[in-house]
Design an enzyme around this catalytic site. Structure first.
Site, mmCIF file in Angstrom:
data_model
loop_
_atom_site.group_PDB
_atom_site.id
_atom_site.type_symbol
_atom_site.label_atom_id
_atom_site.label_comp_id
_atom_site.label_asym_id
_atom_site.label_seq_id
_atom_site.Cartn_x
_atom_site.Cartn_y
_atom_site.Cartn_z
ATOM 1 N N HIS A 87 -24.329 48.336 17.276
ATOM 2 C CA HIS A 87 -23.259 47.232 17.333
ATOM 3 C C HIS A 87 -22.037 47.736 17.589
ATOM 4 O O HIS A 87 -20.922 46.918 17.904
ATOM 5 C CB HIS A 87 -23.145 46.514 15.600
ATOM 6 C CG HIS A 87 -22.514 47.174 14.796
ATOM 7 N ND1 HIS A 87 -23.075 48.012 13.565
ATOM 8 C CD2 HIS A 87 -21.026 47.424 14.555
ATOM 9 C CE1 HIS A 87 -22.025 48.387 12.885
ATOM 10 N NE2 HIS A 87 -21.043 47.966 13.435
ATOM 11 N N ASP A 92 -30.292 48.306 14.240
ATOM 12 C CA ASP A 92 -28.769 48.783 14.488
ATOM 13 C C ASP A 92 -28.816 50.202 15.053
ATOM 14 O O ASP A 92 -28.069 50.939 14.127
ATOM 15 C CB ASP A 92 -27.871 48.193 13.438
ATOM 16 C CG ASP A 92 -26.328 48.191 13.877
ATOM 17 O OD1 ASP A 92 -26.204 48.623 15.031
ATOM 18 O OD2 ASP A 92 -25.524 48.151 13.007
ATOM 19 N N SER A 129 -18.723 52.713 11.273
ATOM 20 C CA SER A 129 -20.025 52.377 11.629
ATOM 21 C C SER A 129 -20.607 53.490 12.771
ATOM 22 O O SER A 129 -19.909 54.119 13.506
ATOM 23 C CB SER A 129 -19.878 51.129 12.550
ATOM 24 O OG SER A 129 -19.846 50.103 11.564
ATOM 25 N N GLY A 130 -22.010 53.602 12.815
ATOM 26 C CA GLY A 130 -22.638 54.492 13.909
ATOM 27 C C GLY A 130 -22.442 56.083 13.250
ATOM 28 O O GLY A 130 -22.998 56.767 13.692
HETATM 29 N N1 ARG Z 1 -19.599 47.423 10.328
HETATM 30 C C1 ARG Z 1 -18.451 48.093 9.892
HETATM 31 C C2 ARG Z 1 -18.235 48.871 11.166
HETATM 32 O O1 ARG Z 1 -18.370 48.237 12.339
HETATM 33 C C3 ARG Z 1 -19.158 49.078 8.925
HETATM 34 C C4 ARG Z 1 -19.672 48.793 7.783
HETATM 35 C C5 ARG Z 1 -19.807 49.677 6.641
HETATM 36 N N2 ARG Z 1 -19.263 48.768 5.675
HETATM 37 C C6 ARG Z 1 -19.770 49.342 4.542
HETATM 38 N N3 ARG Z 1 -19.229 48.505 3.268
HETATM 39 N N4 ARG Z 1 -20.673 50.449 4.184
HETATM 40 O O2 ARG Z 1 -17.331 49.839 11.123
#
Ligand code: ARG
Length: 416
Positions: free
Chosen positions: A225, A270, A366-367
């Site tokens: 993503h 993902d 993320s990632g």
């Molecule tokens: N999707 C989010 C990003 O793009 C991170 C999600 C992680 N969230 C969490 N509550 N652990 O950085």
């Protein structure tokens, strides 16, 4: 006319003689003190590299893979033997650490390559190598348990600090000089230089956008993503080190491989791998993490660490220095409870954090890596920061891509 005055002039006053004597004594004292300090008190660190052979083991190619359970178990047994031998020896004060670096199987057994650190004052150091050798020799003669080791196969030599660091930096999941300390992402604390050497910042047009993890000298893994806006390699760069901005050094991206089943806006599959334009030379603060075997079981309750430059709280400020947060693996059933994610968590995902909330990954993480140390204190990438309901909310822990579920996919794309 004769005047015996000069005679009285040449004898200095008593106070001056005392002063000179005192000065000379003081200088001598300082010199002796410094000598004693450098030769006998101040400890220096010495590094050694060596090998020996375990003979009664039938050939098994699993020993060639550094992350296989076979490698880890045999290495652990040998490491325990070494710790016991040194701690009960006359060198117990000088002994710092010993590790099995690599196992090399052949038809007559397995050769273990080892790496040792000792600390000693210069004056005591002479003869240390021979003493280490004789302790190891004795250890290899004593066949405790089922392993037969050959004392005559023992090789040992002193190496430089630089070479010692090179050896560990080339292995996955090890830190050069680290005693992990948690003092204080959301609910985390600032990481030390070299503590998470596989952590990368993936930048879009020069701005931190996602985390990523180094898995070889050219490949990283991250979340699919992260490329929802564009997957043109030219828009991305990768940097390492604890400071995200300005980055210590930039690396360019040659190719981005996104999981073919990933669907924009959905959470499953993902994962993506990034190929850099050039190989990265490993250093103390830049080297790769271990990938778990596909069959590795990640037990709920186990402690892990998530790291990143993501927001400090939901919609909040971003840190400049890398943050780390200790979390716990949560079993998928509890994570799918009605008040939690109500069945949204698939078995290719992994929950980690706390049902009570507070400590969690957040936007911008993320990632990035979710890692844990195995029983040899070697770090494995078990999750990739993927999604969650805001950050650190009660009953809404972080959800990660389960790396074991994609281990074969990673191999098929990278050969790693
Ligand atoms: N999707 C989010 C990003 O793009 C991170 C999600 C992680 N969230 C969490 N509550 N652990 O950085």
């Amino acid at each position: 006319m004769y005047r015996p005055v000069t005679a009285t002039r040449t004898s200095l006053p008593v106070w001056m003689i005392a002063l000179v004597v005192f000065g000379v004594l003081a200088i001598l004292g300082i010199i002796i003190g410094l000598l004693v300090h450098f030769l006998a008190v101040e400890n220096r660190t010495y590094y050694y590299q060596g090998s020996f052979k375990v003979v009664n083991i039938p050939y098994d190619s699993n020993y060639e893979r550094e992350t296989s359970p076979e490698s880890n178990y045999l290495s652990k047994i040998l490491e325990n033997k070494m710790v016991d031998a040194f701690q009960s020896s006359s060198l117990y004060r000088q002994y710092i650490n010993s590790q099995v670096i690599k196992l090399v199987p052949d038809n007559s057994g397995v050769t273990a390559q080892i790496w040792l650190i000792f600390k000693a004052p210069r004056s005591v150091k002479a003869g240390t190598r021979t003493r280490i050798e004789s302790i190891l020799h004795q250890m290899l003669k004593n066949h405790s348990g089922s392993l037969t080791t050959d004392p005559n196969s023992l090789r040992l030599m002193e190496i430089s600090k630089v070479d010692a660091e090179k050896i560990t930096n080339n292995r996955c999941g090890r830190r050069a000089r680290m005693s992990a300390t948690y003092d204080r992402i959301k609910g985390g604390s600032t990481a030390q230089e070299g503590e998470w050497p596989w952590q990368a910042s993936l930048k879009k047009n020069g701005q931190h956008y996602c985390g990523a993890s180094l898995i070889s000298d050219r490949y990283l893994v991250t979340a699919a993503h992260c490329f929802k806006k564009t997957n043109n390699p030219k828009n991305y760069t990768v940097s390492f080190g604890t400071k995200v901005n300005p980055p210590y050094m930039q690396h360019y991206v040659q190719k981005i491989i996104i999981h073919e089943d990933y669907i924009l806006g959905e959470h499953h599959d993902d994962i993506a791998v990034i190929l850099l334009t050039e190989n990265i030379p490993f250093k103390n603060d830049v080297h790769r993490v271990c990938l778990p075997e596909a069959s590795q079981i990640i037990l709920p309750g186990e402690g892990a660490v998530v790291t990143g430059w993501g927001a400090l709280f939901y919609d909040g400020a971003y840190p400049v220095l890398l943050q780390k947060a200790p979390v716990k693996i949560i079993d998928t059933n509890s994570c799918n409870a009605e008040e939690a994610y109500n069945g949204e968590v698939q078995d290719t995902m992994l929950c980690a954090g706390y049902m009570e909330g507070n400590i969690d990954a957040c936007q911008g993480d993320s990632g990035g890596p979710l890692v844990y140390p195995n029983f040899r204190n070697i770090w494995y990438l078990v999750g990739i920061v993927s999604w969650g309901d805001e950050c650190g909310k009660i009953n809404k822990p972080g959800v990660y891509t389960r790396v074991t579920a994609y281990r074969n996919w990673i191999a098929s794309k990278t050969g790693i």
